[in-house]
Design a protein around this motif. Structure first.
Motif, mmCIF file in Angstrom:
data_model
loop_
_atom_site.group_PDB
_atom_site.id
_atom_site.type_symbol
_atom_site.label_atom_id
_atom_site.label_comp_id
_atom_site.label_asym_id
_atom_site.label_seq_id
_atom_site.Cartn_x
_atom_site.Cartn_y
_atom_site.Cartn_z
ATOM 1 N N LEU A 289 35.706 30.566 38.689
ATOM 2 C CA LEU A 289 34.824 30.617 37.743
ATOM 3 C C LEU A 289 35.115 30.909 36.357
ATOM 4 O O LEU A 289 34.388 31.061 35.392
ATOM 5 N N GLY A 290 36.576 31.410 36.235
ATOM 6 C CA GLY A 290 36.626 32.094 34.875
ATOM 7 C C GLY A 290 37.129 33.388 34.585
ATOM 8 O O GLY A 290 37.196 34.017 33.571
ATOM 9 N N MET A 291 37.192 34.040 35.920
ATOM 10 C CA MET A 291 37.527 35.453 35.736
ATOM 11 C C MET A 291 38.941 35.730 35.296
ATOM 12 O O MET A 291 39.952 34.999 35.940
ATOM 13 N N ALA A 292 39.243 36.782 34.262
ATOM 14 C CA ALA A 292 40.751 37.027 33.973
ATOM 15 C C ALA A 292 41.624 37.570 35.106
ATOM 16 O O ALA A 292 40.848 38.355 36.010
ATOM 17 N N LYS A 293 42.769 37.625 35.225
ATOM 18 C CA LYS A 293 43.588 38.159 36.021
ATOM 19 C C LYS A 293 43.582 39.756 36.167
ATOM 20 O O LYS A 293 43.544 40.295 37.019
ATOM 21 N N GLY A 294 43.614 40.208 34.728
ATOM 22 C CA GLY A 294 43.645 41.677 34.630
ATOM 23 C C GLY A 294 42.065 42.154 35.361
ATOM 24 O O GLY A 294 42.240 43.024 36.190
ATOM 25 N N PRO A 295 41.083 41.704 34.884
ATOM 26 C CA PRO A 295 39.742 42.423 35.682
ATOM 27 C C PRO A 295 39.742 41.937 37.073
ATOM 28 O O PRO A 295 39.043 42.817 38.007
ATOM 29 N N ALA A 296 40.307 40.830 37.428
ATOM 30 C CA ALA A 296 40.404 40.589 39.111
ATOM 31 C C ALA A 296 41.256 41.677 39.888
ATOM 32 O O ALA A 296 40.852 42.142 40.725
ATOM 33 N N LEU A 297 42.411 42.026 39.084
ATOM 34 C CA LEU A 297 43.122 43.211 39.480
ATOM 35 C C LEU A 297 42.380 44.464 39.819
ATOM 36 O O LEU A 297 42.402 45.197 40.608
ATOM 37 N N SER A 298 41.676 44.831 38.613
ATOM 38 C CA SER A 298 40.911 45.963 38.640
ATOM 39 C C SER A 298 39.812 45.921 39.775
ATOM 40 O O SER A 298 39.594 46.879 40.544
ATOM 41 N N MET A 299 39.221 44.837 40.087
ATOM 42 C CA MET A 299 38.195 44.694 41.189
ATOM 43 C C MET A 299 39.005 44.781 42.498
ATOM 44 O O MET A 299 38.295 45.549 43.312
ATOM 45 N N LEU A 300 40.371 44.210 42.754
ATOM 46 C CA LEU A 300 40.971 44.426 44.041
ATOM 47 C C LEU A 300 41.250 45.956 44.054
ATOM 48 O O LEU A 300 41.581 46.386 45.185
ATOM 49 N N MET A 335 40.633 50.241 36.019
ATOM 50 C CA MET A 335 40.585 49.440 34.621
ATOM 51 C C MET A 335 41.774 49.570 33.940
ATOM 52 O O MET A 335 41.917 48.568 33.320
ATOM 53 N N ILE A 336 42.399 50.777 33.974
ATOM 54 C CA ILE A 336 43.716 50.747 33.097
ATOM 55 C C ILE A 336 44.765 49.810 33.744
ATOM 56 O O ILE A 336 45.393 49.481 33.016
ATOM 57 N N SER A 337 44.823 49.728 34.995
ATOM 58 C CA SER A 337 45.825 48.899 35.822
ATOM 59 C C SER A 337 45.320 47.462 35.342
ATOM 60 O O SER A 337 46.451 46.808 35.200
ATOM 61 N N GLY A 338 44.034 47.045 35.297
ATOM 62 C CA GLY A 338 43.887 45.785 34.918
ATOM 63 C C GLY A 338 44.333 45.426 33.302
ATOM 64 O O GLY A 338 45.031 44.326 33.087
ATOM 65 N N ILE A 339 44.014 46.492 32.471
ATOM 66 C CA ILE A 339 44.397 46.400 31.074
ATOM 67 C C ILE A 339 46.278 46.207 31.083
ATOM 68 O O ILE A 339 46.713 45.288 30.411
ATOM 69 N N ALA A 340 46.841 47.108 31.628
ATOM 70 C CA ALA A 340 48.139 46.813 32.015
ATOM 71 C C ALA A 340 48.769 45.481 32.508
ATOM 72 O O ALA A 340 49.916 45.005 31.836
ATOM 73 N N PHE A 341 48.270 44.876 33.291
ATOM 74 C CA PHE A 341 48.519 44.051 34.044
ATOM 75 C C PHE A 341 48.259 42.703 32.945
ATOM 76 O O PHE A 341 49.225 41.851 32.855
ATOM 77 N N ASP A 342 47.375 42.734 32.202
ATOM 78 C CA ASP A 342 46.827 41.464 31.491
ATOM 79 C C ASP A 342 47.956 41.731 30.115
ATOM 80 O O ASP A 342 48.534 40.616 29.469
ATOM 81 N N TYR A 343 48.376 42.792 29.374
ATOM 82 C CA TYR A 343 48.881 43.128 28.044
ATOM 83 C C TYR A 343 50.205 43.462 28.213
ATOM 84 O O TYR A 343 50.939 43.131 27.147
ATOM 85 N N TYR A 344 50.670 43.733 29.405
ATOM 86 C CA TYR A 344 51.968 44.371 29.319
ATOM 87 C C TYR A 344 52.945 43.743 30.527
ATOM 88 O O TYR A 344 54.111 43.682 30.373
ATOM 89 N N ILE A 345 52.369 42.874 31.529
ATOM 90 C CA ILE A 345 53.191 42.277 32.663
ATOM 91 C C ILE A 345 53.120 40.818 32.412
ATOM 92 O O ILE A 345 54.167 40.076 32.527
ATOM 93 N N LEU A 346 52.006 40.103 31.823
ATOM 94 C CA LEU A 346 51.879 38.663 31.840
ATOM 95 C C LEU A 346 52.521 38.529 30.537
ATOM 96 O O LEU A 346 52.685 39.200 29.652
#
Length: 346
Positions: A289-300, A335-346
């Motif tokens: 439905l449109g959730m970004a991968k970073g927030p998805a990782l934060s939820m996981l 939250m920090i992990s989600g940010i790192a995933f979106d901005y530093y890994i992808l």
């Protein structure tokens, strides 16, 4: 809010409790309580302190605590009796909270399922992130609270040396807890579980004295009384919360890559209850439905580690100050992990 809608919310909460009881009590919580009771009563304090004690070298205690949940298919609530058992037995607050976070987050079934459904990048990030975050959270809790933690007053230990059959009993109880996550057919599950339970009961009478068995049952019942009522109340209100907070609202606020989206994802996941593996299809639907991968990782990362029911029990086990500190650390680190995933890994 109309009376009919209030009745509907109450019915939703009761349905959540009913579903929880049907899915978790027989095959998850009951084995977990018996295992936790055995840890608290039959295991010598020294055996726990050997790996989880405050004086144990950190590279041993935190390594064991961070990966010990790999084979435990437990959710944020099922892990609570196990955490209470090792914490009461004298485990340092650092390794104990490392175990509390990692056990529901890194079981092998959940990691594999995440990789297959959400992609191997998120699956790998969840596995690595859960281990790293559990150690970081544990070290912070140790640094803040261990000096004032003191000793935990446990119940009577029957032998200064480890009981000769403690390891065998632990493995049997662990097998009873894990096998339902491996065998899904009720027929085959019954063919395995019933004989295994019968063997465990027989060997318990053979290996342990009447006093030891009574202590085991008393400790198990103590954990049930302490945890189960709060757990059911939390599940009731968590069901209502999910009803009041539909997925469309969550998606609206976590579809972007702004800081608020990661915070909302972490907080929403921490408040919701995810039973083992159910977080994956729910988050998969949100990503579609449109959730970004970073927030998805934060939820996981936040979802399996916390839930509204588990927060209530954690605060009772550790105390309000330590409990709130742990909850806050989980939300912030996810939250920090989600940010790192979106901005530093992808």
């Amino acid at each position: 809010m109309t009376q009919d809608y209030l009745i509907h919310l109450v019915n939703v909460g009761l349905q959540s409790v009913q579903e929880y009881l049907a899915l978790h009590v027989l095959l998850c919580l009951i084995p977990a309580f018996f295992l936790a009771g055995a840890i608290a009563s039959l295991f010598s304090k020294e055996s726990v302190l050997k790996y989880f004690g405050a004086s144990t070298p950190k590279y041993i205690s935190y390594s064991v605590a961070a990966v010990s949940g790999c084979l435990l298919a437990v959710c944020s609530c099922t892990v609570l009796p196990l955490f209470a058992g090792i914490y009461k037995r004298g485990a340092g607050i650092g390794p104990a909270t490392t175990f509390l976070f990692s056990a529901p987050a890194i079981n092998i079934l959940a990691i594999v399922y995440t990789a297959k459904i959400l992609g191997y990048d998120i699956g790998a990030a969840r596995a690595v992130g859960a281990i790293l975050l559990s150690v970081i959270i544990g070290l912070i809790m140790h640094a803040v609270y261990e000096k004032n933690n003191g000793g935990h007053n446990g119940i009577k230990t029957f032998n200064s040396e480890e009981h000769a059959h403690t390891v065998q009993l632990f493995l049997l109880l662990l097998a009873i807890l894990v096998i339902p996550e491996i065998i899904k057919s009720w027929i085959y599950l019954a063919l395995v579980e019933i004989p295994l339970i019968a063997i465990t009961v027989y060997l318990s009478f053979k290996w342990y004295s009447k006093e030891e068995r009574e202590s085991w049952m008393q400790e198990t019942w103590f954990l049930v009384k302490m945890i189960a009522p709060l757990l059911l109340v939390g599940v009731f209100f968590a069901g209502i919360l999910v009803e009041l907070l539909p997925s469309e609202i969550v998606v609206k606020y976590v579809g972007g890559g702004n800081l608020l989206s990661y915070l909302i994802a972490s907080v929403a996941a921490a408040l919701m209850y995810f039973s083992t593996l159910t977080e994956v299809p729910i988050i998969s639907a949100l990503t579609l439905l449109g959730m970004a991968k970073g927030p998805a990782l934060s939820m996981l990362l936040a979802g399996p580690a916390l839930s509204l029911p588990s927060m209530i029990v954690i605060n009772r086990i550790m105390g309000i100050q330590k409990g709130l500190s742990y909850i806050g650390l989980v939300v912030v680190m996810a939250m920090i992990s989600g940010i790192a995933f979106d901005y530093y890994i992808l």
